[in-house]
Design an enzyme around this catalytic site. Structure first.
Site, mmCIF file in Angstrom:
data_model
loop_
_atom_site.group_PDB
_atom_site.id
_atom_site.type_symbol
_atom_site.label_atom_id
_atom_site.label_comp_id
_atom_site.label_asym_id
_atom_site.label_seq_id
_atom_site.Cartn_x
_atom_site.Cartn_y
_atom_site.Cartn_z
ATOM 1 N N THR A 391 0.843 -1.191 0.000
ATOM 2 C CA THR A 391 0.000 0.000 0.000
ATOM 3 C C THR A 391 0.875 1.236 0.000
ATOM 4 O O THR A 391 2.024 1.200 0.414
ATOM 5 C CB THR A 391 -0.920 -0.016 1.244
ATOM 6 O OG1 THR A 391 -1.697 -1.213 1.231
ATOM 7 C CG2 THR A 391 -1.853 1.178 1.297
ATOM 8 N N THR A 409 -3.647 0.925 -3.110
ATOM 9 C CA THR A 409 -3.130 -0.386 -2.691
ATOM 10 C C THR A 409 -3.309 -1.459 -3.753
ATOM 11 O O THR A 409 -4.199 -1.366 -4.605
ATOM 12 C CB THR A 409 -3.857 -0.842 -1.403
ATOM 13 O OG1 THR A 409 -3.291 -2.072 -0.935
ATOM 14 C CG2 THR A 409 -5.340 -1.045 -1.649
ATOM 15 N N GLU A 411 -2.708 -4.571 -2.087
ATOM 16 C CA GLU A 411 -2.725 -5.456 -0.912
ATOM 17 C C GLU A 411 -1.333 -5.923 -0.545
ATOM 18 O O GLU A 411 -0.651 -5.254 0.207
ATOM 19 C CB GLU A 411 -3.672 -6.645 -1.093
ATOM 20 C CG GLU A 411 -4.273 -7.150 0.200
ATOM 21 C CD GLU A 411 -3.341 -8.038 1.007
ATOM 22 O OE1 GLU A 411 -3.541 -8.153 2.219
ATOM 23 O OE2 GLU A 411 -2.431 -8.623 0.424
ATOM 24 N N ASP A 431 -8.223 -9.723 1.812
ATOM 25 C CA ASP A 431 -8.593 -8.850 2.922
ATOM 26 C C ASP A 431 -9.963 -9.218 3.488
ATOM 27 O O ASP A 431 -10.360 -8.695 4.535
ATOM 28 C CB ASP A 431 -8.615 -7.389 2.473
ATOM 29 C CG ASP A 431 -7.334 -6.664 2.835
ATOM 30 O OD1 ASP A 431 -6.452 -7.285 3.450
ATOM 31 O OD2 ASP A 431 -7.204 -5.471 2.503
ATOM 32 N N SER A 456 -7.944 -1.353 6.131
ATOM 33 C CA SER A 456 -7.428 -0.559 7.248
ATOM 34 C C SER A 456 -6.997 0.831 6.794
ATOM 35 O O SER A 456 -6.557 1.639 7.625
ATOM 36 C CB SER A 456 -6.215 -1.254 7.882
ATOM 37 O OG SER A 456 -6.560 -2.497 8.427
ATOM 38 N N GLY A 478 -0.945 -2.066 6.248
ATOM 39 C CA GLY A 478 -2.017 -2.960 6.666
ATOM 40 C C GLY A 478 -2.621 -2.538 7.984
ATOM 41 O O GLY A 478 -2.988 -1.375 8.181
#
Length: 572
Positions: A391, A409, A411, A431, A456, A478
């Site tokens: 990210t 992002t 991930e 996620d 997040s 994250g």
């Protein structure tokens, strides 16, 4: 908070060189340009945004140019193969709008997507490094919507810096090299990716090598000329869906219809009054804005300014507040288009005051349990999920004071490892909570067709007592993101630090029953004090974080703050 055992180590590896004592040496803030200011994780992406501002572009225009440039120079972290969240504050009225470009699951995806026939979670490789993990990308659709509403330059103009970087080449820096080397088997999964980033010996090309990505340049030129239909139109959608479906071993495969149907969403921001300030962030499907608001709201009754950053009690209070906020996060947050998320209740002043009452400055909670905020659904379980840490965040302010906070992002580092059109495709669907039920109750963040996984990410904008934007901030890492952002906001608002100094504050966070404190910082000397306050299993390690911010000084100029832990890695 439930986590996977190797989370701390994997976060540190994936962010590629984030924290050692030597990288925490003071970094002088970059001066803000007269036409505005840009902060990003790579100076070449910042230069792309600055060029757009210099050409008369808005903060939205410049933020899009940064996102596109990061697709080229920071392929491990974000780009057009992923999604993001954007907050935009109007420089004249202060009005705030937020855009959701989060990836979506294919319509045919089921809650058992990541389970085998016996109901056991699939091993990591088939779960992550395959089409199972790929969601429909949302960044281009987000960018197009935001540009249509707040752009001033022609769409194609925003692509020029990224196209030049892809065609003419950019120099491999230490950060990208380390990330490639640390993620072999993922970064080099595709033959085409290997030809761009790796040598004939199978190793990443050396630091200092000029990297060219003609396939990505071609993709960017098509998007510049044709707009979002170059990704979401029938023919390109069919090609992308076929590529993903061919590498999806089970459950619902992506189709062209999934891509064609994708739409970004305009969401209600999550705002809270913290002391004399107004702090605003992203709402569901991100949990980041809620978590930041809850931590600040729970800490407001404490005199943090008197404690200061050198106090073990301050760090103890921040850790305790995080534990309570994350307990709520796991139980209640998810895609609000699919589940009822009690956002108003979770940031209600009375609720947060009650939660704050659970925090003692003298001892740690034996266990942080979720509360029952107003409007909370009771028939719900929670469960473990994987972290997101591929990210990036960037912040832009233009000449008239419009501000954009944008977190983007794919991930994990290099996403799913699938490479298409010169860019990496996300593994964002991991996620979702992998196990769809807990205690016989459905999990809010379970996989469902067309659903967006919980995030997040916490792009944040802070207003001063006069309603003027004073801080534009966000982070990568994250589950560390809300804590990273909160501790920096406290640094500015309570400790009176500049944005750059706030980003350089030490980092501490609870991961389940363990506590990570950052090596090479003042926190190491506080370890015994934290243990006396009840914190157990304390691990001293690098901080798996990466933040960027813009802070407005008393004279009205903007300070460009960048992550000091990456300072030695982003310049070749």
């Amino acid at each position: 908070m439930r986590i996977f055992p190797a989370l701390i180590a994997s976060l540190a590896l994936t962010l590629s060189g984030c924290a050692t004592s030597q990288t925490l040496s003071r970094v002088e803030p970059a001066p803000a340009a007269a036409v505005g200011a840009v902060s990003s994780a790579d100076p070449r992406a910042s230069a792309a945004g600055e060029a757009i501002l210099a050409a008369g572009g808005s903060a939205t225009d410049a933020a899009i140019a940064v996102m596109l440039a990061l697709t080229v120079v920071e392929p491990q972290s974000s780009g057009i193969g992923g999604g993001g969240f954007m907050l935009r504050a109007d420089g004249t009225t202060g009005a705030l709008v937020s855009y959701d470009g989060r990836e979506t699951a294919p319509a045919a995806a089921t809650p058992n997507r990541f389970l085998d026939e016996s109901g056991t979670v699939l091993p990591r490789e088939p779960r992550v490094y395959s089409g199972l993990s790929v969601g429909v990308p949302g960044n281009i659709a987000l960018a197009a919507k935001a540009h249509a509403e707040h752009g001033t330059l022609p769409w194609a103009k925003l692509f020029e810096p990224a196209i030049a970087l892809a065609e003419d080449g950019f120099v491999m820096n230490r950060r990208l090299y380390d990330s490639l080397a640390g993620n072999k088997g993922r970064a080099d999964k595709s033959d085409t990716a290997r030809t761009v980033f790796f040598g004939a010996d199978g190793e990443p090309l050396p630091v200092g090598t000029t990297i060219r990505n003609p396939q990505l340049a071609h993709t960017l030129r098509a998007l510049a000329a044709e707009g979002p239909k170059a990704m979401y139109g029938a023919a390109p959608a069919a090609a992308l869906a076929a590529h993903v479906a061919a590498q999806t071993p089970q459950d619902g495969r992506m189709t062209a219809a999934d891509i064609i149907a994708y739409q970004p969403r305009q969401r209600d921001p999550v705002c809270i009054r913290y002391r004399i300030y107004r702090v605003c962030g992203m709402g569901p499907p991100s949990s980041g804005g809620i978590a930041v608001a809850q931590m600040l709201g729970q800490l407001e009754r404490f005199d943090l300014a008197a404690l200061g950053p050198d106090s073990p009690v301050f760090w103890h209070l921040l850790i305790e507040s995080q534990r309570l906020a994350y307990a709520d996060r796991e139980l209640y947050t998810g895609d609000a288009d699919f589940v009822s998320v009690p956002v108003a209740g979770m940031v209600d002043k009375n609720y947060l005051a009650a939660r704050s009452g659970l925090i003692s400055p003298d001892t740690s909670l034996a266990k942080a349990e979720p509360g029952v905020p107003p409007g909370a659904p009771l028939a719900r379980g929670d469960g473990p999920e994987e972290p997101e840490h591929g990210t990036t965040h960037f912040a832009v302010v233009d000449a008239v004071g419009n501000a954009v906070s944008y977190t983007s992002t794919i991930e994990g580092a290099f996403g799913s490892g699938l490479f298409f059109g010169g860019f990496y495709l996300n593994n964002e669907l991991t996620d979702f909570t992998l196990i769809p039920e807990a205690g016989g109750k459905p999990v809010a963040n379970r996989v469902e067709g067309g659903k967006r996984p919980r995030s997040s990410m916490a792009p944040t904008i802070v207003y001063d007592q006069n309603g003027k934007v004073m801080l534009v901030i966000g982070a990568a890492g994250g589950p560390t993101i809300p804590v990273t952002v909160t501790r920096a906001i406290i640094g500015v608002l309570d400790f009176g630090l500049g944005a750059q100094e706030a980003l350089a504050l030490p980092f501490a966070m609870a991961f389940g029953d363990a506590l990570l404190i950052e090596e090479g910082t003042a926190l190491v000397a506080m370890k015994a004090d934290l243990e006396r306050l009840g914190h157990k299993a304390i691990r001293i390690a690098p901080a798996p974080i990466k933040a960027n911010a813009l802070g407005r000084g008393a004279d009205g100029t903007w300070q460009v703050a960048t992550e000091p832990r990456l300072a030695s890695l982003v310049t070749p």
